[in-house]
Scaffold this motif. Sequence first.
Motif, PDB file in Angstrom:
ATOM      1  N   VAL A   1      -8.025   2.883  12.351  1.00  0.00           N
ATOM      2  CA  VAL A   1      -6.718   3.509  12.147  1.00  0.00           C
ATOM      3  C   VAL A   1      -5.695   2.406  11.852  1.00  0.00           C
ATOM      4  O   VAL A   1      -5.700   1.370  12.514  1.00  0.00           O
ATOM      5  N   PRO A   2      -4.815   2.621  10.861  1.00  0.00           N
ATOM      6  CA  PRO A   2      -3.827   1.583  10.562  1.00  0.00           C
ATOM      7  C   PRO A   2      -2.868   1.362  11.739  1.00  0.00           C
ATOM      8  O   PRO A   2      -2.575   2.288  12.496  1.00  0.00           O
ATOM      9  N   ALA A   3      -2.395   0.133  11.860  1.00  0.00           N
ATOM     10  CA  ALA A   3      -1.393  -0.188  12.879  1.00  0.00           C
ATOM     11  C   ALA A   3      -0.023   0.228  12.363  1.00  0.00           C
ATOM     12  O   ALA A   3       0.184   0.277  11.157  1.00  0.00           O
ATOM     13  N   PRO A   4       0.893   0.511  13.253  1.00  0.00           N
ATOM     14  CA  PRO A   4       0.759   0.604  14.710  1.00  0.00           C
ATOM     15  C   PRO A   4      -0.002   1.859  15.103  1.00  0.00           C
ATOM     16  O   PRO A   4      -0.038   2.837  14.362  1.00  0.00           O
ATOM     17  N   ARG A   5      -0.605   1.817  16.287  1.00  0.00           N
ATOM     18  CA  ARG A   5      -1.483   2.902  16.722  1.00  0.00           C
ATOM     19  C   ARG A   5      -1.006   3.518  18.036  1.00  0.00           C
ATOM     20  O   ARG A   5      -0.464   2.841  18.890  1.00  0.00           O
ATOM     21  N   VAL A   6      -1.312   4.806  18.165  1.00  0.00           N
ATOM     22  CA  VAL A   6      -1.132   5.544  19.416  1.00  0.00           C
ATOM     23  C   VAL A   6      -2.441   6.294  19.648  1.00  0.00           C
ATOM     24  O   VAL A   6      -2.931   6.972  18.745  1.00  0.00           O
ATOM     25  N   VAL A   7      -2.997   6.181  20.844  1.00  0.00           N
ATOM     26  CA  VAL A   7      -4.241   6.880  21.147  1.00  0.00           C
ATOM     27  C   VAL A   7      -3.887   8.251  21.706  1.00  0.00           C
ATOM     28  O   VAL A   7      -3.125   8.361  22.670  1.00  0.00           O
ATOM     29  N   VAL A   8      -4.425   9.300  21.092  1.00  0.00           N
ATOM     30  CA  VAL A   8      -4.163  10.673  21.511  1.00  0.00           C
ATOM     31  C   VAL A   8      -5.476  11.237  22.041  1.00  0.00           C
ATOM     32  O   VAL A   8      -6.447  11.363  21.295  1.00  0.00           O
ATOM     33  N   VAL A   9      -5.477  11.559  23.341  1.00  0.00           N
ATOM     34  CA  VAL A   9      -6.716  11.959  24.007  1.00  0.00           C
ATOM     35  C   VAL A   9      -6.578  13.348  24.620  1.00  0.00           C
ATOM     36  O   VAL A   9      -5.689  13.595  25.439  1.00  0.00           O
ATOM     37  N   GLN A  10      -7.489  14.231  24.225  1.00  0.00           N
ATOM     38  CA  GLN A  10      -7.549  15.570  24.803  1.00  0.00           C
ATOM     39  C   GLN A  10      -8.489  15.543  25.991  1.00  0.00           C
ATOM     40  O   GLN A  10      -9.664  15.201  25.870  1.00  0.00           O
TER      41      GLN A  10
ATOM     42  N   CYS B   1      -2.622  -0.912  20.065  1.00  0.00           N
ATOM     43  CA  CYS B   1      -2.071   0.406  20.397  1.00  0.00           C
ATOM     44  C   CYS B   1      -0.804   0.230  21.225  1.00  0.00           C
ATOM     45  O   CYS B   1      -0.752  -0.594  22.141  1.00  0.00           O
ATOM     46  N   ALA B   2       0.213   1.037  20.908  1.00  0.00           N
ATOM     47  CA  ALA B   2       1.477   0.974  21.631  1.00  0.00           C
ATOM     48  C   ALA B   2       1.478   1.846  22.874  1.00  0.00           C
ATOM     49  O   ALA B   2       2.294   1.659  23.774  1.00  0.00           O
ATOM     50  N   GLY B   3       0.563   2.816  22.928  1.00  0.00           N
ATOM     51  CA  GLY B   3       0.525   3.707  24.074  1.00  0.00           C
ATOM     52  C   GLY B   3      -0.491   4.801  23.875  1.00  0.00           C
ATOM     53  O   GLY B   3      -1.241   4.811  22.901  1.00  0.00           O
ATOM     54  N   CYS B   4      -0.504   5.718  24.844  1.00  0.00           N
ATOM     55  CA  CYS B   4      -1.406   6.859  24.774  1.00  0.00           C
ATOM     56  C   CYS B   4      -0.628   8.136  25.005  1.00  0.00           C
ATOM     57  O   CYS B   4       0.411   8.142  25.662  1.00  0.00           O
ATOM     58  N   VAL B   5      -1.172   9.204  24.438  1.00  0.00           N
ATOM     59  CA  VAL B   5      -0.664  10.556  24.637  1.00  0.00           C
ATOM     60  C   VAL B   5      -1.859  11.374  25.084  1.00  0.00           C
ATOM     61  O   VAL B   5      -2.903  11.363  24.429  1.00  0.00           O
TER      62      VAL B   5
END
Length: 189
Positions: A45-54, A79-83
Motif C-alpha cells: 500500500v502506498p505511504a502514508p498508511r493507516v491499517v484498518v482492521v475488522q 503506518c500512522a495508526g490503526c482504525v
Amino acid sequence: MSMDIRCLFPELGPVVGYAATATMRALGRPEHADQTALYLHVREVPAPRVVVVQDLDEPPGCGSLWGEVNATIFGALGCAGCVTNGCVRDLKEARAIGFHFFARGPCVSHAYVRVESAGLPVTVGGLRVSPGDLIHADQHGVLLIPREIAAELPAAAERVVAAEQSLLSWVRSSEFDPDELIKRRRVKH
C-alpha cells in the motif's frame, strides 16, 4: 464511520493515509498466529498508511491486536495508526510513539489474537473500506475521501473556512443585525 469508532489520542492531530486492510479474531485458541500476510500487504500500500482492521469476534473487542508491540512494528512499516471496530491496549506507550488509535476503546488483553485475512475489503464502523482507500481520521471521526476529488479538497476546505470566518466576524461585530441574519442564512429554493 459510526460513532462506535472514536479517536483515543485527539492531541496527536489528524491522520490521512491509504488503507491497508485486515480481519482478526481474539476468541478461541488459534491454529496460527502469523501476521506475515499483513506485513506483506502493508508494504504493498502506498505511504502514508493507516491499517484498518475488522474484528470478526461477536462481540468485537474481546482481545486486542493493537498495543505497544504492533504500534511500534507498524509505525516502522510506515503506518500512522490503526482504525478498528475492536479494542486497543498499551495506550500510554502508543501515544508516546505518536501512533494513532481509532477504536471502540481500550481492553485489558490481547487474548488469542490472530490475523485472519489481509488485503481484502473490510467493514468497520458501518463503512466498507478497500485496500488503498484514502482515509481521513481525527478527533471527530473517520471517513473515506474519494480519490477522484482528493486533490480538490484543500481548496474547497479553504473556501468553507473563509466563508465561515466571514460570517462569524460579522456576527461578532457591532454591525450584526438579526433580521439581516435571517436573510443571509435563508435557504433559497
